[in-house]
Motif scaffolding. Sequence first.
Motif, PDB file in Angstrom:
ATOM      1  N   GLN A  75       0.746  -1.354   0.119  1.00 49.96           N
ATOM      2  CA  GLN A  75       0.018   0.009  -0.030  1.00 49.96           C
ATOM      3  C   GLN A  75       0.859   1.244   0.033  1.00 49.96           C
ATOM      4  O   GLN A  75       1.825   1.191   0.536  1.00 49.96           O
ATOM      5  CB  GLN A  75      -0.739   0.059   1.472  1.00 49.96           C
ATOM      6  CG  GLN A  75      -2.101   1.069   1.130  1.00 49.96           C
ATOM      7  CD  GLN A  75      -2.990   0.782   0.297  1.00 49.96           C
ATOM      8  OE1 GLN A  75      -3.382  -0.279  -0.061  1.00 49.96           O
ATOM      9  NE2 GLN A  75      -3.529   1.774  -0.607  1.00 49.96           N
ATOM     10  N   LEU A  76       0.556   2.020  -1.060  1.00 54.95           N
ATOM     11  CA  LEU A  76       1.287   3.355  -1.141  1.00 54.95           C
ATOM     12  C   LEU A  76       0.667   4.412  -0.006  1.00 54.95           C
ATOM     13  O   LEU A  76      -0.455   4.007   0.626  1.00 54.95           O
ATOM     14  CB  LEU A  76       1.599   3.898  -2.457  1.00 54.95           C
ATOM     15  CG  LEU A  76       2.308   2.926  -3.420  1.00 54.95           C
ATOM     16  CD1 LEU A  76       2.304   3.223  -4.629  1.00 54.95           C
ATOM     17  CD2 LEU A  76       3.643   2.484  -2.657  1.00 54.95           C
ATOM     18  N   LYS A  77       1.007   5.727  -0.432  1.00 52.32           N
ATOM     19  CA  LYS A  77      -0.046   6.695   0.227  1.00 52.32           C
ATOM     20  C   LYS A  77      -1.493   6.542   0.006  1.00 52.32           C
ATOM     21  O   LYS A  77      -2.233   6.720   0.952  1.00 52.32           O
ATOM     22  CB  LYS A  77       0.900   8.071  -0.010  1.00 52.32           C
ATOM     23  CG  LYS A  77       0.038   9.231   0.867  1.00 52.32           C
ATOM     24  CD  LYS A  77       0.679  10.618   0.521  1.00 52.32           C
ATOM     25  CE  LYS A  77       0.167  11.832   1.590  1.00 52.32           C
ATOM     26  NZ  LYS A  77       0.813  12.963   1.064  1.00 52.32           N
ATOM     27  N   ARG A  78      -1.909   6.422  -1.260  1.00 55.11           N
ATOM     28  CA  ARG A  78      -3.177   6.451  -1.755  1.00 55.11           C
ATOM     29  C   ARG A  78      -3.435   5.227  -2.724  1.00 55.11           C
ATOM     30  O   ARG A  78      -4.347   4.325  -2.317  1.00 55.11           O
ATOM     31  CB  ARG A  78      -3.747   7.599  -2.315  1.00 55.11           C
ATOM     32  CG  ARG A  78      -3.890   8.744  -1.562  1.00 55.11           C
ATOM     33  CD  ARG A  78      -4.483   9.834  -2.313  1.00 55.11           C
ATOM     34  NE  ARG A  78      -5.746   9.518  -3.116  1.00 55.11           N
ATOM     35  CZ  ARG A  78      -7.114   9.497  -2.518  1.00 55.11           C
ATOM     36  NH1 ARG A  78      -7.173  10.096  -1.154  1.00 55.11           N
ATOM     37  NH2 ARG A  78      -8.044   9.302  -3.010  1.00 55.11           N
ATOM     38  N   ASP A  79      -2.321   4.815  -3.326  1.00 54.71           N
ATOM     39  CA  ASP A  79      -2.376   3.711  -4.423  1.00 54.71           C
ATOM     40  C   ASP A  79      -1.871   2.644  -3.914  1.00 54.71           C
ATOM     41  O   ASP A  79      -1.437   2.409  -2.588  1.00 54.71           O
ATOM     42  CB  ASP A  79      -1.974   4.468  -5.851  1.00 54.71           C
ATOM     43  CG  ASP A  79      -2.469   5.515  -6.337  1.00 54.71           C
ATOM     44  OD1 ASP A  79      -4.007   5.670  -5.849  1.00 54.71           O
ATOM     45  OD2 ASP A  79      -2.114   6.339  -6.917  1.00 54.71           O
ATOM     46  N   ALA A  80      -1.536   1.471  -4.674  1.00 53.61           N
ATOM     47  CA  ALA A  80      -0.886   0.318  -4.387  1.00 53.61           C
ATOM     48  C   ALA A  80      -0.134  -0.271  -5.530  1.00 53.61           C
ATOM     49  O   ALA A  80      -0.408  -0.344  -6.545  1.00 53.61           O
ATOM     50  CB  ALA A  80      -1.933  -0.696  -3.928  1.00 53.61           C
ATOM     51  N   LEU A  81       0.833  -1.147  -5.009  1.00 54.01           N
ATOM     52  CA  LEU A  81       1.662  -1.878  -6.282  1.00 54.01           C
ATOM     53  C   LEU A  81       1.219  -3.340  -5.833  1.00 54.01           C
ATOM     54  O   LEU A  81       1.233  -3.752  -4.536  1.00 54.01           O
ATOM     55  CB  LEU A  81       2.910  -1.609  -5.978  1.00 54.01           C
ATOM     56  CG  LEU A  81       3.428  -0.236  -6.317  1.00 54.01           C
ATOM     57  CD1 LEU A  81       4.949  -0.068  -6.188  1.00 54.01           C
ATOM     58  CD2 LEU A  81       3.249  -0.059  -7.855  1.00 54.01           C
ATOM     59  N   ARG A  82       1.208  -4.126  -6.704  1.00 58.44           N
ATOM     60  CA  ARG A  82       0.778  -5.625  -6.524  1.00 58.44           C
ATOM     61  C   ARG A  82       1.805  -6.532  -7.471  1.00 58.44           C
ATOM     62  O   ARG A  82       1.845  -6.199  -8.694  1.00 58.44           O
ATOM     63  CB  ARG A  82      -0.551  -5.834  -6.866  1.00 58.44           C
ATOM     64  CG  ARG A  82      -1.149  -7.354  -6.538  1.00 58.44           C
ATOM     65  CD  ARG A  82      -2.619  -7.371  -6.688  1.00 58.44           C
ATOM     66  NE  ARG A  82      -3.021  -7.087  -7.836  1.00 58.44           N
ATOM     67  CZ  ARG A  82      -3.060  -8.106  -8.990  1.00 58.44           C
ATOM     68  NH1 ARG A  82      -2.774  -9.487  -8.530  1.00 58.44           N
ATOM     69  NH2 ARG A  82      -3.726  -7.876 -10.347  1.00 58.44           N
ATOM     70  N   PHE A  83       2.429  -7.572  -6.813  1.00 55.63           N
ATOM     71  CA  PHE A  83       3.095  -8.633  -7.504  1.00 55.63           C
ATOM     72  C   PHE A  83       2.322  -9.988  -7.427  1.00 55.63           C
ATOM     73  O   PHE A  83       1.946 -10.133  -5.950  1.00 55.63           O
ATOM     74  CB  PHE A  83       4.498  -8.568  -7.164  1.00 55.63           C
ATOM     75  CG  PHE A  83       5.118  -9.987  -7.804  1.00 55.63           C
ATOM     76  CD1 PHE A  83       5.535 -10.212  -8.850  1.00 55.63           C
ATOM     77  CD2 PHE A  83       5.204 -11.139  -6.665  1.00 55.63           C
ATOM     78  CE1 PHE A  83       5.977 -11.381  -9.672  1.00 55.63           C
ATOM     79  CE2 PHE A  83       5.890 -12.176  -7.293  1.00 55.63           C
ATOM     80  CZ  PHE A  83       6.354 -12.350  -8.511  1.00 55.63           C
ATOM     81  N   GLN A  84       2.102 -10.658  -8.233  1.00 55.09           N
ATOM     82  CA  GLN A  84       1.405 -12.122  -8.209  1.00 55.09           C
ATOM     83  C   GLN A  84       2.161 -12.959  -9.029  1.00 55.09           C
ATOM     84  O   GLN A  84       2.534 -13.044 -10.206  1.00 55.09           O
ATOM     85  CB  GLN A  84      -0.163 -11.846  -8.444  1.00 55.09           C
ATOM     86  CG  GLN A  84      -0.726 -13.205  -8.235  1.00 55.09           C
ATOM     87  CD  GLN A  84      -2.311 -13.012  -8.587  1.00 55.09           C
ATOM     88  OE1 GLN A  84      -2.905 -12.092  -8.299  1.00 55.09           O
ATOM     89  NE2 GLN A  84      -2.907 -14.143  -8.985  1.00 55.09           N
TER      90      GLN A  84
END
Length: 297
Positions: free
Chosen positions: A266-275
């Motif tokens: 989780q970033l400040k508002r957005d998010a990064l995802r690895f799957q």
Amino acid sequence: MRSIFLLFVFSMLTVGTFAQEEDWTWWNEINGWEPGMPSWRTFLTISPGYLGPNALPVPEVKKGFVEGKKQVEIAGNVHLRKGDNTQDVSGRFYYPFAGNKIAVEVYGVMFERYAFSEEVRDERAARDKDGKGTTIGDLYFSTQLQLWKDRKFPDALLRVTMKTASGGALDAARYTDSPGYFFDLSFSKRFANLNNGWVLLPFGSLGFYSWQTNDDMNWQNDAWMYSAGFDLAKGKWNFSNSLAGYNGYKNQRDQPMVYNFELKRQLKRDALRFQLTYGLRDWTYTKFTFAYCWQWD
């Protein structure tokens, strides 16, 4: 002069028709097709084990609750398999409303690039001779309903999803060119305040998946759908592990099972995802996903 011109046009049409017929000679010989036999489409097998990785994938695992933030996600995906490496760009729009009791979701592959070997081509009866090309994928429309939440027993979510027939490259055995649908009930229970602030979320689901085939005797394949796993979260990090799949009844590589590992930051508002999605049965790809998710209240 006019006679010469008409003769020239007729000659070009004849050559074009002959060339077109010659183009499929290789496929006719490999698959034993002769004039009078059913269309080449009937030689395809509409199941996850005989199509591209995005045709009939195991659906994303849901975890018993409507997520509270609106989301737009863009993802790059790499599918690795001997004889069929595929790359694509996918997108997802997620919109909860009614106090996070209902959510709608639209997602699909916007662009796919594929390259498969002659062995894979012939096994699937594909008519793309060089096995290379680009296409778009199917579009999915999903509605999710929170049945109950924050009670003594596990949270419960109902999901109903329709698959369109927008995917292309049927001749390359990449998509089904036919509709489908699935629905499931997912459950989860949150256990907070574990050692050092960790949060544990076990989850599972049961459902039903149906898609149209090209079999004159059985126009659709029906399957039980399932998943089970758990999340571990701490601060802005979330780790997820799950097994998921569905079991068709035709026994034509139609019982895919996959293992999923997901890491979300989780970033400040957005998010990064690895799957990482690893195929255990019938769907025999290893998929890597890198995604950026815009989120807002």
